[in-house]
Structures are given as structure tokens and as C-alpha cells.
Write an enzyme that holds these catalytic residues in place. Structure first.
Site, PDB file in Angstrom:
ATOM      1  N   GLU A 195       0.874  -1.443   0.058  1.00  0.00           N
ATOM      2  CA  GLU A 195      -0.039   0.177  -0.269  1.00  0.00           C
ATOM      3  C   GLU A 195       0.278   1.288   0.526  1.00  0.00           C
ATOM      4  O   GLU A 195       0.896   2.212   1.029  1.00  0.00           O
ATOM      5  CB  GLU A 195      -0.987   0.128   1.451  1.00  0.00           C
TER       6      GLU A 195
ATOM      7  N   GLU B 275      -6.069 -10.878  -2.097  1.00  0.00           N
ATOM      8  CA  GLU B 275      -6.766 -10.845  -0.844  1.00  0.00           C
ATOM      9  C   GLU B 275      -8.534 -10.284  -1.598  1.00  0.00           C
ATOM     10  O   GLU B 275      -9.264  -9.089  -0.189  1.00  0.00           O
ATOM     11  CB  GLU B 275      -6.554  -9.079   0.100  1.00  0.00           C
TER      12      GLU B 275
HETATM   13  C1  XIL Z   1      -6.593  -5.945   7.959  1.00  0.00           C
HETATM   14  C2  XIL Z   1      -6.842  -7.650   8.999  1.00  0.00           C
HETATM   15  O1  XIL Z   1      -7.633  -8.183   8.471  1.00  0.00           O
HETATM   16  C3  XIL Z   1      -7.480  -7.340  10.350  1.00  0.00           C
HETATM   17  O2  XIL Z   1      -7.621  -8.309  10.976  1.00  0.00           O
HETATM   18  C4  XIL Z   1      -6.513  -5.762  11.721  1.00  0.00           C
HETATM   19  O3  XIL Z   1      -7.414  -5.593  12.303  1.00  0.00           O
HETATM   20  C5  XIL Z   1      -5.993  -4.602   9.978  1.00  0.00           C
HETATM   21  O4  XIL Z   1      -5.647  -5.714   8.766  1.00  0.00           O
HETATM   22  N1  XIL Z   1      -5.252  -4.716   3.605  1.00  0.00           N
HETATM   23  C6  XIL Z   1      -4.197  -5.105   3.878  1.00  0.00           C
HETATM   24  C7  XIL Z   1      -4.200  -6.392   4.812  1.00  0.00           C
HETATM   25  O5  XIL Z   1      -3.305  -5.543   2.751  1.00  0.00           O
HETATM   26  O6  XIL Z   1      -3.046  -7.021   6.045  1.00  0.00           O
HETATM   27  C8  XIL Z   1      -5.470  -5.992   6.189  1.00  0.00           C
HETATM   28  O7  XIL Z   1      -5.664  -7.668   6.960  1.00  0.00           O
HETATM   29  C9  XIL Z   1      -6.827  -5.628   5.064  1.00  0.00           C
HETATM   30  C10 XIL Z   1      -5.947  -4.493   3.759  1.00  0.00           C
END
Ligand code: XIL
Length: 368
Positions: A164, A279
């Protein structure tokens, strides 16, 4: 008279038995339930195309969750435990316990592990890369990446090295370069835009066996896709060891799947770059889910979008090595209020599960 009553009774019993209980005709099964759920494995369905993944938390190591994960997925990505704040909570003291457990679980069960993540602006503690000058920050970045990635070299299939890094709403108009479009993170502030190249360089030195990825969200948006494309092409041309782009895929019900395909095409044009969907989840956003009609509509839209995406992913499977869902059961999702995944809290397959299992037929028969 008695004989005919007995005959009638027998006929009634037969009719009841044939039609199901209580004389009600049996519910006709949907076409997608013809093969019973027990016999469907998503990872087998997609084995000729790409690997399928989900997230790892300790909950997947036992009981019905474990069974479900091992049945459908080839890879796991730790949801939180490999993030910087967990791996190195204070400077110089690394926390390997949970990661070791995860790797052991993966090895026992033939799963590939995706490392997530090394350089990020969130969940990175209150010291790493912060309030330090450039040289010290570079040393912290190096030490963190060596401490984590080198430890697991050979055990981690690929790393989301930088996560990110592009600013929300940025665009490369007006002679802006990709460097101008970076998010104001602790690493950008302390090191400058070359923190990205440095992170990949350190990751390559520490884990020469892992594929190294740049990972981000909203990469289906044209302006963000252009920035990522410029960044990754330039870095690669300059010899930075970057192997892939991770498209996170946190979508909602308003998604236009053609935007995803456009970005896949753009990224595919970078020589030697592979792509992973890292994701995936599709939130039923917009409210009103307690109304049955709204719920049904949203559910069918979610299923349609999953089907369209998987059809697109299949068409680009020469570049896509993996599609990871950010979870599997709605109630454990980070976006649980939007029920974005394939299984209910009872681990029942949702219609979206079947849309993923049979995308072409789904679009033919369920979407008009
Ligand atoms: C999220 C997790 O799912 C949550 O449990 C945590 O509180 C916050 O992070 N982008 C990413 C992930 O790269 O690491 C994130 O995961 C969601 C957004």
C-alpha cells in the site's frame, strides 16, 4: 371395503415416501447442488489455472475450519501475525513463535505460505522507521527484513514486500512521476522514495528463494493502476528484484469487473511480471441487509461478481499464479458486516461459493 382402504393407505405411504416427508413434494435441487458439496473442492476445480488461498489464523488449525481450509485451499497468508508490529514489537527483539507454528502447520498439510508484509504504514509499531534519520531508517528496514525474511527463506513462497505505498487519490497527470504519488508513510518520510527499491533489495538478499511482490488495493482504478504500472516497470528495468504485483481485491457490490480485467491486461504487459489476487472479498455494502428482498438481491449480485471475476481470472491464468480470499467465513471477516466471503458462520457454502465453483454456468443460468 377394508381391502380398498388398505390399498389406499399403501398408495399414500408410497406417494409420501417418493415426494419426501409429510406429503410435501421434495424441493427441487438447484443445478449447482447436483454434485453434493462434499464432493466439490475449489482448489481442484482451479488446479489447472492458479492456486487458491485464504488467510491463516490459529482458528484454521482445528475442527471443521481446518477441514474446510484443507479441502479448498493451497496457500495461506497470515492475517496479522507476520506484520511488523507482531514480528518485531520492540527494536531487536523478534517474535517467531506464532510464525513457526504456522509454518509447521503448512508443512504438515502441504500448504504454501505467503509472507505478509515487510514494509507498510500500518501495524508497524511506534518506532520502526519513525523519528530517525535516513541512514538509521535504512538500517532499521534492513534489519527488520533480514530478521523476518531470512529466518523463513525456503519456507515462504512469496512475500508482499511493500504494501500500500501509493497515496489515495493520487494520479500521474501534470508531469507527475510515480514517486510523486507515494503515500506519506514513515518510510517515505525517513528514507525517501527509494525505500521501495531498498526493501526489495533487502528482501532478495534475505530470502533469495521467495517471489517478491508489490501489493496494493484499488488497483482496478485506472489512475492507481497507472502509478503501479510505472513504478513496477521502472524498478524492474533498473534491476530491482521485483517479481509480481498483488491486487488485493477488497471490492463491493458496485464493482465493474471490466476495470479489473483492464488492470490485469496493463500489468501483464510488464515483461516478466506475475500477478496474484491477494485479498479478495466482495462486501454487500449499501445497507438494508435486514430486508429479505435487499439481502436476496445483494446476495445474487455478489455471486454474479464472483462468477465474473473468476471467469476473468481464468482468462488471464497465464499471468495469475494465485487467488487468495481474505478469509472464508463471513463472521470472521475484517468486513464481517458486509458478509463478503464464500461461507456462512455455520460454514455452509453460500450461493457465492457455487458461483466461484461454476462461473460460466452461473452467468449463463443465474444472470439474465
Ligand atoms: C486487516 C486484517 O484482516 C484485520 O484483522 C486487521 O485488524 C487489519 O488488517 N490490507 C491488508 C491487510 O494488506 O493486511 C489488511 O488486513 C486488510 C487490508
Amino acid at each position: 371395503m377394508k381391502k380398498s382402504v388398505a390399498l389406499l393407505t399403501i398408495i399414500l405411504i408410497i406417494i409420501t415416501a417418493v415426494c419426501g416427508c409429510a406429503g410435501e413434494p421434495a424441493e427441487p435441487k438447484e443445478w449447482y447442488e447436483e454434485v453434493s458439496y462434499e464432493d466439490i473442492s475449489l482448489k481442484e476445480i482451479y488446479s489447472d489455472y492458479f492456486m487458491l488461498g485464504t488467510i491463516y489464523t490459529k482458528n484454521i488449525t482445528v475442527g471443521a475450519d481446518r477441514e474446510l481450509v484443507l479441502k479448498h485451499f493451497d496457500t495461506i497468508t497470515p492475517e496479522n501475525l507476520m506484520k511488523p508490529e507482531n514480528m518485531q514489537p520492540t527494536e531487536g527483539s523478534f517474535n517467531y513463535g506464532e510464525a513457526d507454528e504456522m509454518i509447521a502447520f503448512a508443512n504438515e498439510n502441504g500448504l504454501n505460505v505467503i509472507g505478509h508484509t515487510l514494509a507498510w504504514h500500518q501495524q508497524s509499531g511506534d518506532w520502526l522507521g519513525q523519528n530517525v534519520g535516513r541512514e538509521e531508517a535504512i538500517e532499521q528496514l534492513r534489519a527488520h527484513i533480514y530478521g523476518v525474511a531470512a529466518k523463513y527463506d525456503g519456507e515462504i513462497y512469496s512475500w508482499d514486500v511493500v504494501n500500500e505505498a501509493i497515496a489515495d487519490g493520487a494520479s500521474m497527470g501534470n508531469n507527475k512521476t510515480w514517486q510523486d504519488c507515494l503515500r506519506e508513510t514513515q518510510w517515505l518520510t525517513s528514507i525517501g522514495p527509494d525505500y521501495i527499491a531498498l526493501a526489495f533489495q533487502f528482501a532478495h538478499e534475505a530470502a533469495p528463494n521467495a517471489k517478491l511482490y508489490y501489493n496494493d488495493y484499488n488497483l482496478n482504478e485506472t489512475s492507481k493502476a497507472k502509478i503501479a504500472h510505472a513504478m513496477v516497470s521502472e524498478l524492474r528495468a533498473a534491476g530491482v528484484p521485483i517479481d509480481g504485483i498483488g491486487m488485493q481485491g477488497h471490492y463491493d457490490i458496485k464493482l465493474k469487473t471490466a476495470t479489473v480485467e483492464k488492470s490485469l491486461e496493463l500489468f501483464s504487459s510488464i515483461e516478466g511480471i506475475e500477478i496474484a489476487v491477494t485479498e479478495l472479498d466482495i462486501g454487500m455494502t449499501g445497507g438494508g441487509l435486514d430486508s429479505e428482498a435487499v439481502f436476496k438481491f445483494m446476495q445474487s449480485e455478489q455471486a454474479r461478481l464472483y462468477a465474473e471475476l473468476f471467469q476473468i481470472y481464468k482468462a488471464h491464468s497465464d499471468k495469475i499464479v494465485r487467488v487468495t480470499f481474505w478469509g472464508y467465513r463471513d463472521d470472521a471477516s475484517w468486513r464481517k458486516e458486509y458478509l463478503p466471503l464464500l461461507f456462512t458462520s455455520e460454514l455452509e457454502p453460500k450461493t457465492s461459493f457455487y458461483a466461484v465453483a461454476y462461473p460460466e454456468r452461473w452467468l449463463e443460468e443465474e444472470v439474465n
